[in-house]
Design an enzyme around this catalytic site. Structure first.
Site: not given
Length: 516
Positions: A77, A83, A254, A288
């Site tokens: 990102q 995200c 997130h 992530n």
């Protein structure tokens, strides 16, 4: 895969042929290299400097669409708050057949970089939108500041499938800014044409009910084997909590991609006493989109966030040292600062709040796995003259006087009982964000009716099920029904709200679906 429709009538092959004939790389007039493609609000204050649009060959000497294939760790990102989209890209990368649909003819498109004689600066990306596959044509000019990509990028400086995919999605939605904030499930559905099931882990009592955890884990394992895509998130209670970290290194508000679901053998380790005598423990692997900030609890891989920077601990979590080398290899364990990490499923259910599963429903009757009958029905809520067929935006069942004016669809359960899935989609209004137009709050009700009913219901009766009502693009419900005739009524929450919708009904046997 059905034929894709050209977005805004731009034909990839015609434009590519023109670029080859003239020797001039394609420059897209419908998504120009200026601020109108970046922002609908005109707010560029968050950018670190002046934006210069550059083609990949201006950023590195050997640009490639893919470097060593495509993996979940390819996309990172940038400065855009998307995200949710990047996490979906990580999931997409796991499934070869899925990304072949999104990035079609990838070998041919790769030649744009690898063969100087084929360079045209044009690429094509496909997305599923409201029942159809849409082919979006883009040029390869990307926004940079000080020679660096400002939005999605890859760990490999010369890999560009992620930035180009993001640009095509931004064009589809109107601008890069239109991708700020979004729903995990929307991107997953747009990549696959699947149906999105969203599960609230807290409301569903998955945090404490071990039987429900076990059932959910088996569902997730079965779905990931069917190539379904999955993402998850931790709900932020307010703006102040957004992007804050928990004590275990996870980020609130997130999106994380789920890249594997496995059971791990611990029968001959010292861990069995810690897991109530079980020989296997359930594990999930997540990623992530930031490429860092990983889980620091049990079975972490040694990366943590401390003193405002990502730091490598002396070693990975001690639990891993007790797992055999062969078992670690089987599940694909690595200890790298790539944002990808494993965690026990019980911890996953405790620390995460929302799970999105994009189900790739099998409708092929030449398959060994369960197949479904699908019926897709298009409709529209309108506010016409009272009493006319255009007066059908009646709102939810709480609006007793107007509810039954909504469109109605009947279906039959012909066996003793049958599983059914219903997915209601509204026409997405994300590309209208610049005009402050939002999606409606939508849902549906299911009524059981007489076995010979042929016409619309005019009296509320035998309500079997009401879905949740959510301001989201799609609402999903899975249930089991007994033999009989039923009517499903899709609605907005409030009367008088207009929009188009697509109702998808999946049943184990042909359900004789009809519009009433």
């Amino acid at each position: 895969m059905s034929k894709a429709h050209n977005f805004k009538k731009q034909n990839y092959y015609s434009l590519k042929k023109e670029a080859l004939a003239t020797g001039v790389p394609f420059s897209d007039p419908l998504f120009p290299a200026d601020n109108v493609s970046l922002f609908y609000s005109g707010n560029s204050s968050r950018l670190p400097g002046r934006v210069v649009w550059k083609r990949p060959k201006e950023l590195c000497p050997t640009p490639r669409l893919f470097v060593d294939g495509i993996t979940s760790c390819d996309v990172v990102q940038g400065s855009l708050g998307n995200c949710w989209f990047i996490a979906a890209c990580s999931s997409l990368a796991q499934e070869k057949e899925a990304w072949h649909k999104v990035i079609p003819d990838y070998r041919e498109q790769e030649q744009c970089f690898t063969n100087p004689h084929c360079y045209t600066g044009i690429f094509k990306i496909r997305f599923w939108q409201f029942g159809d596959w849409i082919e979006v044509v883009i040029d390869d000019r990307l926004p940079t500041v000080n020679g660096q990509l400002i939005y999605t990028h890859s760990h490999q400086k010369n890999e560009f499938w992620g930035p180009l995919l993001e640009k095509a999605y931004a064009k589809l939605m109107g601008s890069y800014e239109a991708l700020e904030g979004g729903n995990l499930s929307d991107a997953l559905v747009d990549f696959t044409g699947g149906i999105s099931e969203q599960i609230n882990l807290q409301k569903g009592m998955y945090t404490s009910d071990l039987d429900k955890q076990k059932k959910l884990f088996k569902t997730m394992m079965a779905e990931i084997e069917k190539h379904s895509l999955m993402c998850c998130a931790i709900n932020a209670q307010n703006k102040e909590e957004m992007e804050t970290r928990t004590s275990f290194g996870l980020v609130k508000g997130h999106a994380y991609g789920i890249t594997a679901v496995k059971s791990v053998y611990i029968g001959d380790t010292g861990l069995i006493s810690l897991f109530t005598g079980r020989e296997k423990i359930f594990m999930v692997r997540l990623r992530n989109p930031w490429g860092g900030h990983e889980w620091t609890g049990p079975f972490s891989d040694g990366w943590c966030y401390s003193s405002s920077k990502l730091t490598k601990l002396l070693s990975s979590s001690p639990e891993w040292s007790k797992i055999s080398e062969s078992e670690r290899q089987r599940i694909g364990l690595t200890f790298e600062e790539d944002g990808e990490f494993w965690m026990p499923f019980e911890d996953f259910c405790t620390h995460f709040t929302d799970l999105s599963m994009c189900l790739l429903v099998n409708t092929s009757w030449f398959s060994f796995s369960k197949s479904w009958h699908e019926m897709s029905l298009y409709g529209r809520w309108t506010t016409g003259v009272k009493g006319s067929k255009y007066d059908n935006a009646g709102g939810c069942i709480s609006n007793e006087e107007t509810f039954l004016r909504n469109p109605q669809y009947r279906f039959d359960i012909t066996g003793e009982m049958d599983s059914i899935m219903i997915y209601l989609l509204q026409k997405d209004k994300r590309n209208m964000k610049k005009d402050n137009i939002k999606n409606c709050t939508i849902g549906f009700s299911i009524l059981k009716v007489e076995s010979n009913r042929k016409y619309k219901v005019h009296k509320i009766q035998n309500v079997i099920e009401n879905s949740d009502y959510i301001r989201t693009r799609g609402v999903f419900k899975r249930l089991t029904l007994h033999r009989g005739r039923y009517v499903v009524i899709p609605t907005t929450f409030n009367p008088g709200e207009e929009n188009e919708f697509l109702l998808r009904i999946f049943t184990g046997k042909d359900a004789n679906v009809k519009t009433l």
